[in-house]
Design an enzyme around this catalytic site. Structure first.
Site, PDB file in Angstrom:
ATOM      1  N   GLY A   1      11.186  15.334 -19.336  1.00 11.96           N
ATOM      2  CA  GLY A   1      10.753  14.178 -20.125  1.00 11.96           C
ATOM      3  C   GLY A   1      10.089  14.706 -21.395  1.00 11.96           C
ATOM      4  O   GLY A   1      10.289  15.865 -21.778  1.00 11.96           O
TER       5      GLY A   1
ATOM      6  N   ARG B   1       1.695  15.772 -10.967  1.00  9.02           N
ATOM      7  CA  ARG B   1       0.978  15.126  -9.876  1.00  9.02           C
ATOM      8  C   ARG B   1       0.881  16.099  -8.710  1.00  9.02           C
ATOM      9  O   ARG B   1       1.861  16.781  -8.376  1.00  9.02           O
ATOM     10  CB  ARG B   1       1.694  13.851  -9.419  1.00  9.02           C
ATOM     11  CG  ARG B   1       1.499  12.653 -10.331  1.00  9.02           C
ATOM     12  CD  ARG B   1       0.050  12.177 -10.368  1.00  9.02           C
ATOM     13  NE  ARG B   1      -0.139  11.027 -11.235  1.00  9.02           N
ATOM     14  CZ  ARG B   1      -0.516  11.079 -12.516  1.00  9.02           C
ATOM     15  NH1 ARG B   1      -0.743  12.254 -13.094  1.00  9.02           N
ATOM     16  NH2 ARG B   1      -0.673   9.971 -13.222  1.00  9.02           N
TER      17      ARG B   1
ATOM     18  N   GLU C   1      -6.672  14.175  -4.636  1.00  5.44           N
ATOM     19  CA  GLU C   1      -7.829  14.225  -5.550  1.00  5.44           C
ATOM     20  C   GLU C   1      -8.880  13.208  -5.157  1.00  5.44           C
ATOM     21  O   GLU C   1      -8.508  12.091  -4.774  1.00  5.44           O
ATOM     22  CB  GLU C   1      -7.356  13.937  -6.983  1.00  5.44           C
ATOM     23  CG  GLU C   1      -6.512  15.054  -7.534  1.00  5.44           C
ATOM     24  CD  GLU C   1      -5.993  14.785  -8.945  1.00  5.44           C
ATOM     25  OE1 GLU C   1      -6.500  13.875  -9.627  1.00  5.44           O
ATOM     26  OE2 GLU C   1      -5.085  15.498  -9.354  1.00  5.44           O
TER      27      GLU C   1
ATOM     28  N   ILE D   1       6.999  15.556 -21.979  1.00  5.59           N
ATOM     29  CA  ILE D   1       6.087  16.695 -21.793  1.00  5.59           C
ATOM     30  C   ILE D   1       6.890  17.963 -21.496  1.00  5.59           C
ATOM     31  O   ILE D   1       6.613  19.030 -22.049  1.00  5.59           O
ATOM     32  CB  ILE D   1       5.047  16.403 -20.690  1.00  5.59           C
ATOM     33  CG1 ILE D   1       4.227  15.158 -21.060  1.00  5.59           C
ATOM     34  CG2 ILE D   1       4.117  17.607 -20.486  1.00  5.59           C
ATOM     35  CD1 ILE D   1       3.256  14.679 -19.993  1.00  5.59           C
TER      36      ILE D   1
ATOM     37  N   HIS E   1      -7.907  17.934 -13.287  1.00  4.94           N
ATOM     38  CA  HIS E   1      -7.062  16.884 -13.898  1.00  4.94           C
ATOM     39  C   HIS E   1      -7.482  16.581 -15.346  1.00  4.94           C
ATOM     40  O   HIS E   1      -7.912  15.469 -15.661  1.00  4.94           O
ATOM     41  CB  HIS E   1      -7.094  15.596 -13.043  1.00  4.94           C
ATOM     42  CG  HIS E   1      -5.858  14.751 -13.234  1.00  4.94           C
ATOM     43  ND1 HIS E   1      -5.295  13.980 -12.248  1.00  4.94           N
ATOM     44  CD2 HIS E   1      -5.070  14.555 -14.330  1.00  4.94           C
ATOM     45  CE1 HIS E   1      -4.217  13.344 -12.709  1.00  4.94           C
ATOM     46  NE2 HIS E   1      -4.069  13.683 -13.981  1.00  4.94           N
TER      47      HIS E   1
HETATM   48  C1  DGY Z   1      -1.476  10.350 -16.751  1.00  2.00           C
HETATM   49  O1  DGY Z   1      -1.763   9.620 -17.708  1.00  2.00           O
HETATM   50  O2  DGY Z   1      -0.636  10.042 -15.920  1.00  2.00           O
HETATM   51  C2  DGY Z   1      -2.165  11.659 -16.684  1.00  2.00           C
HETATM   52  O3  DGY Z   1      -2.085  12.236 -15.443  1.00  2.00           O
HETATM   53  C3  DGY Z   1      -3.605  11.539 -17.128  1.00  2.00           C
HETATM   54  O4  DGY Z   1      -3.955  12.792 -17.589  1.00  2.00           O
END
Ligand code: DGY
Length: 316
Positions: A154, A233, A262, A156, A280
């Site tokens: 994606g 995640r 978490e 990122i 995170h």
């Molecule tokens: C999100 O926005 O999904 C991220 O994990 C926050 O950092």
């Protein structure tokens, strides 16, 4: 119209949204809300601004009899019961796009730290064990001779791939659900990626298919000295299996920003020298977090004034 906000945001929600809502309640408790508190927070609200730590479940939604719009201060939506929201016709806004660079930068911070053994090297120094330059001290992975594997291409994933050129990585491989052409990177199967990569960076969403995608069998097929980085995640990795793999393979290293349960972290993981863990903070640049808040505020405004949502998540 009534608005609930489960946590304070980096921008002042109350002042910005005061003209659009008759009532605004911010439920800041210095920690995520419990399920019961969330049930209370949604009661009577038309709009809720929530966090990725708020599990918006069927039970919570059974208290949300007037809820019409949910804004999540996150890009990820795995904390939302989409079927239950869709059934009730509740619209969703989230924050894609604005945390791309921050998260890609953190992924690289973890890759570089693991590759050059920064954490154990710092510990060594602080413990007073440094006796002067030594030719074999903390020899790390030469990135320019190494292959990077990206799981999930994606925005990122793409930003991480682009940075690989700066660090002159030999090869970039990727797996992606959609057929995408990425300059300088080669699409491969998941099996090829895990076997051939020296560094693996995870950027896919958490779904039933990706839960525990990285498990004992996968770790066994990865290189013994691989680096695995996760800023997506936590539950994409089986944390129990990872912890025992790290214990038995001291040259295998992880850089983790996210955890399966978490804020809990699997017992023993944090104290391992080959695990670099941060809480995170992938999107935690001042700009990204303010933009995420701005998106939530502006889409809540748009909803209240009946204009088109800009960051709506569209159900399948
Ligand atoms: C999100 O926005 O999904 C991220 O994990 C926050 O950092």
């Amino acid at each position: 119209m009534k608005l609930g906000v489960t946590r304070e945001l980096p921008l002042d929600v109350t002042t910005a949204l005061h003209p659009y809502f008759d009532e605004i309640i911010v439920y800041e408790k210095g920690r995520p809300l419990t399920e019961n508190e969330l049930c209370e927070a949604v009661r009577g609200k038309d709009v809720l601004i929530c966090q990725l730590t708020d599990l918006i479940s069927e039970k919570v939604l059974s208290h949300a009899t007037s809820l019409k719009h949910l804004c999540t201060f996150s890009t990820g939506i795995d904390h939302l019961d989409l079927a239950a929201l869709k059934k009730r016709g509740i619209r969703i806004s989230h924050t894609p796009g604005v945390l791309t660079e921050a998260t890609a930068n953190l992924s690289w911070a973890l890759i570089l730290n693991c590759a050059r053994k920064i954490k154990p090297a710092e510990t060594f120094l602080k413990e007073g064990r440094f006796k002067g330059f030594f030719p074999n001290l903390f020899l790390g992975l030469p990135l320019e001779l190494s292959t990077l594997g990206i799981v999930g291409m994606g925005k990122i994933g793409e930003a991480v791939a682009a940075r690989a050129q700066t660090f002159k990585m030999k090869k970039v491989l990727y797996v992606s659900k959609t057929s995408k052409n990425i300059v300088g990177a080669t699409p491969v199967t998941f099996d090829e990626l895990i076997r051939l990569s020296d560094v693996i960076s995870i950027h896919c969403p958490l779904t039933p298919e990706t839960r525990h995608l990285f498990n004992d069998l996968v770790f066994k097929r990865m290189k013994k000295n691989a680096i695995l980085v996760n800023t997506a995640r936590g539950a994409i990795i089986d944390e129990a299996a990872l912890t025992s793999h790290l214990m038995s393979h001291p040259d295998f290293t992880v850089g983790l920003d996210v955890f399966e349960n978490e804020p809990e972290v699997f017992p023993g993981l944090l104290s391992l020298p080959n695990a670099l863990c941060v809480p995170h903070i992938g999107s935690a640049s001042v700009w990204a977090r303010e933009k995420m808040a701005e998106i939530c505020i502006q889409d809540a405004m748009r909803f209240a004034s009946g204009t088109k949502l800009k960051y709506e998540y569209l159900y399948d």
